[in-house]
Design a protein around this motif. Structure first.
Motif, PDB file in Angstrom:
ATOM      1  N   VAL A   1       1.550   1.936 -23.152  1.00 26.21           N
ATOM      2  CA  VAL A   1       2.325   2.844 -23.979  1.00 26.21           C
ATOM      3  C   VAL A   1       3.764   2.336 -24.057  1.00 26.21           C
ATOM      4  CG1 VAL A   1       3.063   5.221 -24.329  1.00 26.21           C
ATOM      5  CG2 VAL A   1       0.895   4.757 -23.165  1.00 26.21           C
ATOM      6  N   PRO A   2       4.320   2.144 -25.238  1.00 24.79           N
ATOM      7  CA  PRO A   2       5.713   1.709 -25.340  1.00 24.79           C
ATOM      8  C   PRO A   2       6.645   2.644 -24.570  1.00 24.79           C
ATOM      9  CG  PRO A   2       4.641   1.619 -27.480  1.00 24.79           C
ATOM     10  CD  PRO A   2       3.687   2.313 -26.555  1.00 24.79           C
ATOM     11  N   GLY A   3       7.616   2.049 -23.888  1.00 23.25           N
ATOM     12  CA  GLY A   3       8.514   2.840 -23.055  1.00 23.25           C
ATOM     13  C   GLY A   3       9.281   3.892 -23.816  1.00 23.25           C
ATOM     14  N   ASP A   4       9.586   3.645 -25.104  1.00 25.31           N
ATOM     15  CA  ASP A   4      10.359   4.622 -25.860  1.00 25.31           C
ATOM     16  C   ASP A   4       9.523   5.795 -26.343  1.00 25.31           C
ATOM     17  OD1 ASP A   4       8.901   3.315 -27.808  1.00 25.31           O
ATOM     18  OD2 ASP A   4      10.604   2.870 -29.107  1.00 25.31           O
ATOM     19  N   ALA A   5       8.204   5.731 -26.144  1.00 24.25           N
ATOM     20  CA  ALA A   5       7.324   6.837 -26.555  1.00 24.25           C
ATOM     21  C   ALA A   5       6.682   7.554 -25.378  1.00 24.25           C
ATOM     22  CB  ALA A   5       6.212   6.298 -27.467  1.00 24.25           C
ATOM     23  N   LEU A   6       6.871   7.030 -24.180  1.00 25.84           N
ATOM     24  CA  LEU A   6       6.119   7.519 -23.031  1.00 25.84           C
ATOM     25  C   LEU A   6       6.621   8.848 -22.482  1.00 25.84           C
ATOM     26  CD1 LEU A   6       3.870   6.924 -21.005  1.00 25.84           C
ATOM     27  CD2 LEU A   6       5.470   5.474 -19.731  1.00 25.84           C
ATOM     28  N   PHE A   7       7.892   9.181 -22.712  1.00 25.82           N
ATOM     29  CA  PHE A   7       8.473  10.329 -22.021  1.00 25.82           C
ATOM     30  C   PHE A   7       8.904  11.459 -22.958  1.00 25.82           C
ATOM     31  CE2 PHE A   7       9.305   6.493 -19.465  1.00 25.82           C
ATOM     32  CZ  PHE A   7       8.497   6.813 -18.390  1.00 25.82           C
ATOM     33  N   THR A   8       8.399  11.454 -24.172  1.00 27.82           N
ATOM     34  CA  THR A   8       8.681  12.578 -25.067  1.00 27.82           C
ATOM     35  C   THR A   8       7.976  13.830 -24.548  1.00 27.82           C
ATOM     36  OG1 THR A   8       6.748  12.141 -26.456  1.00 27.82           O
ATOM     37  CG2 THR A   8       8.803  10.991 -27.036  1.00 27.82           C
TER      38      THR A   8
ATOM     39  N   ASP B   1       0.814  -1.215   0.000  1.00 25.14           N
ATOM     40  CA  ASP B   1       0.000   0.000   0.000  1.00 25.14           C
ATOM     41  C   ASP B   1       0.849   1.267   0.000  1.00 25.14           C
ATOM     42  OD1 ASP B   1      -2.208  -1.578   0.010  1.00 25.14           O
ATOM     43  OD2 ASP B   1      -2.985  -0.916   1.950  1.00 25.14           O
ATOM     44  N   ALA B   2       2.143   1.139   0.310  1.00 27.89           N
ATOM     45  CA  ALA B   2       3.037   2.295   0.301  1.00 27.89           C
ATOM     46  C   ALA B   2       3.647   2.402  -1.093  1.00 27.89           C
ATOM     47  CB  ALA B   2       4.120   2.137   1.356  1.00 27.89           C
ATOM     48  N   VAL B   3       3.120   3.293  -1.895  1.00 27.61           N
ATOM     49  CA  VAL B   3       3.495   3.390  -3.308  1.00 27.61           C
ATOM     50  C   VAL B   3       4.491   4.527  -3.498  1.00 27.61           C
ATOM     51  CG1 VAL B   3       2.648   3.843  -5.635  1.00 27.61           C
ATOM     52  CG2 VAL B   3       1.309   2.426  -4.078  1.00 27.61           C
ATOM     53  N   MET B   4       5.632   4.200  -4.092  1.00 29.47           N
ATOM     54  CA  MET B   4       6.667   5.193  -4.347  1.00 29.47           C
ATOM     55  C   MET B   4       6.376   5.930  -5.642  1.00 29.47           C
ATOM     56  SD  MET B   4      10.809   4.741  -4.552  1.00 29.47           S
ATOM     57  CE  MET B   4      10.879   3.779  -6.058  1.00 29.47           C
ATOM     58  N   MET B   5       6.296   7.234  -5.550  1.00 28.04           N
ATOM     59  CA  MET B   5       6.154   8.065  -6.742  1.00 28.04           C
ATOM     60  C   MET B   5       7.315   9.038  -6.794  1.00 28.04           C
ATOM     61  SD  MET B   5       2.982  10.446  -8.109  1.00 28.04           S
ATOM     62  CE  MET B   5       3.167  11.783  -6.923  1.00 28.04           C
ATOM     63  N   LEU B   6       7.965   9.129  -7.944  1.00 23.60           N
ATOM     64  CA  LEU B   6       9.029  10.099  -8.155  1.00 23.60           C
ATOM     65  C   LEU B   6       8.423  11.296  -8.870  1.00 23.60           C
ATOM     66  CD1 LEU B   6      11.464   8.715  -6.966  1.00 23.60           C
ATOM     67  CD2 LEU B   6      10.241   7.047  -8.356  1.00 23.60           C
ATOM     68  N   ALA B   7       8.607  12.468  -8.304  1.00 27.87           N
ATOM     69  CA  ALA B   7       7.920  13.654  -8.822  1.00 27.87           C
ATOM     70  C   ALA B   7       8.883  14.810  -9.034  1.00 27.87           C
ATOM     71  CB  ALA B   7       6.808  14.079  -7.863  1.00 27.87           C
ATOM     72  N   GLY B   8       8.740  15.459 -10.173  1.00 28.66           N
ATOM     73  CA  GLY B   8       9.490  16.671 -10.479  1.00 28.66           C
ATOM     74  C   GLY B   8       8.573  17.680 -11.131  1.00 28.66           C
ATOM     75  N   PRO B   9       9.098  18.817 -11.519  1.00 26.99           N
ATOM     76  CA  PRO B   9       8.255  19.857 -12.113  1.00 26.99           C
ATOM     77  C   PRO B   9       7.543  19.436 -13.390  1.00 26.99           C
ATOM     78  CG  PRO B   9      10.352  20.781 -11.406  1.00 26.99           C
ATOM     79  CD  PRO B   9      10.470  19.296 -11.270  1.00 26.99           C
ATOM     80  N   SER B  10       8.132  18.507 -14.153  1.00 30.16           N
ATOM     81  CA  SER B  10       7.520  18.167 -15.441  1.00 30.16           C
ATOM     82  C   SER B  10       7.148  16.699 -15.582  1.00 30.16           C
ATOM     83  CB  SER B  10       8.478  18.534 -16.586  1.00 30.16           C
ATOM     84  OG  SER B  10       9.617  17.683 -16.596  1.00 30.16           O
ATOM     85  N   LEU B  11       7.344  15.887 -14.539  1.00 34.76           N
ATOM     86  CA  LEU B  11       7.104  14.453 -14.678  1.00 34.76           C
ATOM     87  C   LEU B  11       6.869  13.800 -13.327  1.00 34.76           C
ATOM     88  CD1 LEU B  11       7.152  11.922 -16.574  1.00 34.76           C
ATOM     89  CD2 LEU B  11       9.611  11.777 -16.088  1.00 34.76           C
ATOM     90  N   ARG B  12       5.913  12.869 -13.284  1.00 36.90           N
ATOM     91  CA  ARG B  12       5.718  11.996 -12.131  1.00 36.90           C
ATOM     92  C   ARG B  12       5.729  10.554 -12.631  1.00 36.90           C
ATOM     93  NH1 ARG B  12       0.977  15.381 -11.433  1.00 36.90           N
ATOM     94  NH2 ARG B  12       1.349  17.102  -9.983  1.00 36.90           N
ATOM     95  N   THR B  13       6.512   9.693 -12.000  1.00 33.07           N
ATOM     96  CA  THR B  13       6.555   8.287 -12.395  1.00 33.07           C
ATOM     97  C   THR B  13       6.396   7.392 -11.171  1.00 33.07           C
ATOM     98  OG1 THR B  13       8.977   8.114 -12.191  1.00 33.07           O
ATOM     99  CG2 THR B  13       8.094   8.773 -14.334  1.00 33.07           C
TER     100      THR B  13
ATOM    101  N   LEU C   1      -3.712   8.651 -15.929  1.00 34.59           N
ATOM    102  CA  LEU C   1      -2.618   7.714 -15.678  1.00 34.59           C
ATOM    103  C   LEU C   1      -2.202   7.024 -16.969  1.00 34.59           C
ATOM    104  CD1 LEU C   1      -3.896   6.002 -12.392  1.00 34.59           C
ATOM    105  CD2 LEU C   1      -2.583   8.122 -12.644  1.00 34.59           C
ATOM    106  N   ALA C   2      -0.944   7.196 -17.350  1.00 37.21           N
ATOM    107  CA  ALA C   2      -0.386   6.466 -18.482  1.00 37.21           C
ATOM    108  C   ALA C   2       0.225   5.174 -17.944  1.00 37.21           C
ATOM    109  CB  ALA C   2       0.677   7.300 -19.190  1.00 37.21           C
TER     110      ALA C   2
ATOM    111  N   ARG D   1       4.348  13.723 -22.408  1.00 38.34           N
ATOM    112  CA  ARG D   1       4.271  14.077 -20.990  1.00 38.34           C
ATOM    113  C   ARG D   1       3.144  15.056 -20.688  1.00 38.34           C
ATOM    114  NH1 ARG D   1       9.859  14.851 -21.517  1.00 38.34           N
ATOM    115  NH2 ARG D   1       9.707  17.033 -20.879  1.00 38.34           N
ATOM    116  N   THR D   2       2.663  15.774 -21.692  1.00 37.54           N
ATOM    117  CA  THR D   2       1.543  16.692 -21.456  1.00 37.54           C
ATOM    118  C   THR D   2       0.210  15.962 -21.362  1.00 37.54           C
ATOM    119  OG1 THR D   2       1.135  17.087 -23.832  1.00 37.54           O
ATOM    120  CG2 THR D   2       2.756  18.503 -22.738  1.00 37.54           C
ATOM    121  N   GLY D   3       0.184  14.673 -21.684  1.00 36.69           N
ATOM    122  CA  GLY D   3      -1.078  13.942 -21.744  1.00 36.69           C
ATOM    123  C   GLY D   3      -1.414  13.124 -20.527  1.00 36.69           C
TER     124      GLY D   3
END
Length: 338
Positions: A249-256, A153-165, A208-209, A260-262
């Motif tokens: 979403v393919p990993g090579d297309a997910l972070f363009t 239940d403790a979910v790690m999220m990495l967050a920055g100004p332009s991306l959360r993963t 959520l992507a 990232r705006t979607g």
């Protein structure tokens, strides 16, 4: 809405860069007039001596009670008296590990009791803690246990100004990832992420992507069937519940830049799939956020960096971002509960 209580900041391993990035972050935030009410859980002499040695303009204010931080913050960085010790940069020790653990334990108690509005944790040395009997994989698992929640239940999220993963699997060999992924795991963690974004980040309708595991999302089964067998059914379940999930979403297309705006967060199948883009884009501003707990917890997305500790070269940006994010999350949670 101002914070009703101060944030608690733990020391981390005193032989690492934790203490100096705490001082540097606070000095930076005070200069920018962005420092929220907060206090460090222990180390008044340690921090004062380090600030003097490194020339960090960060006066410290010893306090006897966390509540004093609400007004002591105006004079400097409040530091709770009663926990302290000597340290040698770059040389972890049992004594330093004990101080780091005591700071974490007390900080967690303050957050759980509401004495602190949230918890910001500096980096620990897991090997040093294990040597004194600590048997948790990391601080996240310790916090889940302290909060009476299962680790999952403790979910790690990495967050920055332009991306959360969000990595769905974390510290496991890559060869084991496929066996660990399930539709149930994806759905469980996606629900927690969606709820956390809404409650703690003010995202009313989280998008959520969901990343694919295999190249080209499996290429119709040519490169693997996890997408069709596990990931797509999980996405369908989430969509049926009203959660705006899409993929795989393919990993090579997910972070363009356009991709990232979607979305508001990307759920990734394994550790590096989530952390490589975050660190490439937001290395000095990346924050590790724990979702799914009754308390707010953030941490800079870096380790103890023993190799540069005590040299005054550690960048405090991620710690400053973690402090600000914890304050913003506490404000958002207060609004959500109002």
């Amino acid at each position: 809405m101002p914070l009703a209580a101060p944030l608690a900041i733990t020391l981390g391993d005193p032989a690492g860069i934790g203490p100096e990035v705490i001082l540097g972050a606070w000095a930076q935030l005070r200069a920018q007039r962005r420092a929220p009410p907060a206090f460090v859980v222990g180390g008044p002499q340690l921090l004062r001596g380090l600030a003097e040695r490194l020339g960090i303009d960060c006066p410290t204010v010893p306090i006897a009670d966390p509540a004093e931080a609400m007004f002591a913050s105006a004079a400097g960085l409040p530091v709770l008296a009663g926990l302290d010790g000597a340290f040698t940069p770059s040389r972890p020790s049992p004594e330093g590990a004990s101080l780091a653990l005591a700071s974490l334990q007390w900080g967690t108690k303050f957050a759980l009791s509401g004495v602190a509005a949230g918890l910001v944790t500096a980096p620990i040395a897991k090997a040093a803690l294990a040597a004194i009997g600590w048997d948790y994989p990391g601080q996240t698992e310790f916090l889940a246990d302290a909060c009476g929640r299962p680790y999952r239940d403790a979910v790690m999220m990495l967050a920055g100004p332009s991306l959360r993963t969000v990595p769905l699997t974390v510290h496991v060999p890559l060869a084991e990832v496929s066996a660990l992924i399930s539709a149930e795991l994806i759905v469980h963690k996606a629900r927690i992420v969606a709820a956390g974004l809404s409650r703690d980040f003010g995202v009313l309708h989280p998008r959520l992507a969901i990343a694919a595991l295999n190249p080209h999302a499996g290429e119709g089964g040519k490169f693997g069937d996890e997408e069709a067998r596990l990931i797509a059914p999980a996405i369908a379940t989430l969509q049926a519940e009203g959660i705006a999930a899409f993929g795989p979403v393919p990993g090579d297309a997910l972070f363009t830049p356009r991709a990232r705006t979607g979305y508001d967060a990307a759920l990734c199948m394994y550790h590096d799939q989530a952390l490589i883009p975050l660190k490439a884009l937001e290395f000095d501003a990346g924050v590790n956020v724990t979702l799914g707990l009754p308390i707010i917890r953030t941490s800079p997305d870096h380790g103890t960096a023993f190799d540069i500790a005590g040299q005054g070269v550690a960048d405090p940006g991620a710690m400053a971002a973690a402090i600000v994010m914890a304050a913003e999350m506490a404000t958002a949670r207060a609004h959500a509960g109002a």
